[in-house]
Design an enzyme around this catalytic site. Structure first.
Site, PDB file in Angstrom:
ATOM      1  CE1 TYR A 288       0.569   8.127   2.527  1.00 25.01           C
ATOM      2  CE2 TYR A 288       1.359   5.720   1.685  1.00 25.01           C
ATOM      3  CZ  TYR A 288       0.366   6.727   1.619  1.00 25.01           C
ATOM      4  OH  TYR A 288      -0.939   6.711   2.876  1.00 25.01           O
TER       5      TYR A 288
ATOM      6  N   GLY B 289       4.512  -0.787   9.048  1.00 27.87           N
ATOM      7  CA  GLY B 289       5.807   0.047   7.833  1.00 27.87           C
ATOM      8  C   GLY B 289       7.068  -0.494   8.749  1.00 27.87           C
TER       9      GLY B 289
ATOM     10  CG  ASP C  87      -1.785   1.487   1.115  1.00 30.95           C
ATOM     11  OD1 ASP C  87      -2.838   1.283   0.756  1.00 30.95           O
ATOM     12  OD2 ASP C  87      -0.949   2.145   1.612  1.00 30.95           O
TER      13      ASP C  87
ATOM     14  N   PRO D  16      -1.513  -0.061  12.876  1.00 31.32           N
ATOM     15  CG  PRO D  16      -0.945  -1.875  12.158  1.00 31.32           C
ATOM     16  CD  PRO D  16      -1.249  -0.663  11.199  1.00 31.32           C
ATOM     17  CG  LEU D  17       2.656  -1.605  14.747  1.00 29.50           C
ATOM     18  CD1 LEU D  17       4.389  -1.825  14.666  1.00 29.50           C
ATOM     19  CD2 LEU D  17       2.549  -2.459  15.785  1.00 29.50           C
TER      20      LEU D  17
ATOM     21  CD  GLN E 106      11.270  -1.634  12.244  1.00 29.24           C
ATOM     22  OE1 GLN E 106      11.055  -1.695  11.362  1.00 29.24           O
ATOM     23  NE2 GLN E 106      11.526  -0.530  13.510  1.00 29.24           N
TER      24      GLN E 106
END
Length: 341
Positions: free
Chosen positions: A54, A283, A49, A206-207, A289
């Site tokens: 951006y 991300g 996405d 979501p984080l 990560q």
């Protein structure tokens, strides 16, 4: 990786998706961006996405470059249009001119012939919705867009969009809201509307800008190199910086341990357990990560753990449905210019 159907459509997306909002073109150079995309693919992520806004197009360019050697049919490529991308009067919004030109520009930057999902990044009440939806319909019929969706639309806006999409016989299938344990403004109105309309949701942040990883401690300075110290990301994370909120987040650690996962995995798994959510967009600034967060697709949270999370965070959760389309308290919602005359 788990794969889910996006709403009532036939499109399947990876439960954990990769997004490049604040990374590609800002925090990461092209080589670092490519390493993160490769890690996402290695973790089984197939849904990517981005948006024309951006980094003023650089994020799309970096993603397109990173995916250039990947079989196109093996991934789902999603981008957005609406927010300003230039100084011109027609460089923003959901007019026919901007949507058509924006799509062509995004296709060029991404190095692809079509988009799997093209989303209205915000609602534009300065343009007739009929004009907006007809422009999307023409792109669908030309084969440049397979499905359409929206991001940060209210429930009435989604209902109106779906009605026109049905009349035009185009697949309006998705909504992309900000959604996390801490930001639940969609639960009162938007999520029930999505359930009723058959829209799948792709949740961004979501984080909670990394706060739910447990990286930030109450009363302490943000870690060096964290998003909170970044000039761009710092403004977005400001609403999550109170000692009360951070102390509540710290109390999630034993809950994550009980679930056998990290705090980041707990946060993503919580979002994935919510009704209508098909995927959670994460991300990364480092490849490792993604190896961690992608495993959230396999984490299962029972009702007892979900209740514990609610009890811990209740006092610091934002639930006001009026804040839909307002990513946080320090960034006002995008508003189109007033009509002339």
């Amino acid at each position: 990786m788990e794969f889910r159907q996006l709403g009532r459509s036939g499109l399947r997306v990876s439960a954990v998706a990769y997004g490049n909002w604040v990374t590609h073109g800002n925090q990461l150079d092209d080589d670092a961006a490519a390493a993160c995309v490769a890690a996402a693919l290695d973790a089984g992520i197939t849904t990517f996405d981005t948006a024309d806004r951006y980094a003023q197009g650089r994020a799309e360019e970096a993603l397109g470059k990173a995916l250039s050697g990947v079989r196109r049919s093996s991934i789902e490529l999603c981008t957005k249009v609406c927010l300003p991308v230039g100084p011109g009067a027609n460089d923003a919004g959901l007019s026919r001119k901007h949507i058509i030109e924006g799509c062509h520009a995004s296709l060029s930057r991404l190095g692809t012939d079509y988009l799997d999902l093209y989303q209205a990044h915000r609602y534009d009440d300065s343009v007739p919705l009929e004009e907006t939806m007809l422009a999307f319909a023409d792109l669908v019929r030309q084969g440049k867009v397979l499905y359409v969706g929206a991001s940060e639309w209210t429930a009435p806006q989604l209902r109106a969009g779906l009605r026109l999409a049905a009349e035009l016989h185009i697949p309006f299938i998705a909504n992309q809201p900000q959604y996390s344990m801490l930001w639940r403004v969609v639960e009162a109105e938007v999520s029930p509307a999505c359930a009723d309309l058959g829209l799948g949701q792709l949740a961004w942040s979501p984080l909670a800008m990394g706060v739910l990883t447990g990286r930030y401690e109450p009363g302490a300075r943000p870690p060096a190199g964290s998003r909170a110290t970044d000039g761009f990301g710092g403004s977005f994370i400001a609403r999550y910086s109170s000692d009360l909120l951070l102390s509540r987040v710290r109390r999630l650690r034993p809950i994550a341990e009980a679930a056998g996962c990290t705090m980041a995995q707990l946060a993503v798994a919580w979002v994935l357990r919510q009704p209508t959510v098909a995927g959670a967009i994460v991300g990364a600034s480092r490849p490792e990560q993604l190896a961690e967060t992608a495993k959230a697709a396999t984490v299962r949270l029972d009702d007892e753990l979900m209740a514990e999370i609610d009890a811990v965070l209740d006092e610091v959760v934002e639930r006001d449905p009026a804040k839909t389309a307002r990513p946080n308290d320090v960034m006002p919602a995008w508003r189109p210019p007033p009509p002339a005359g």
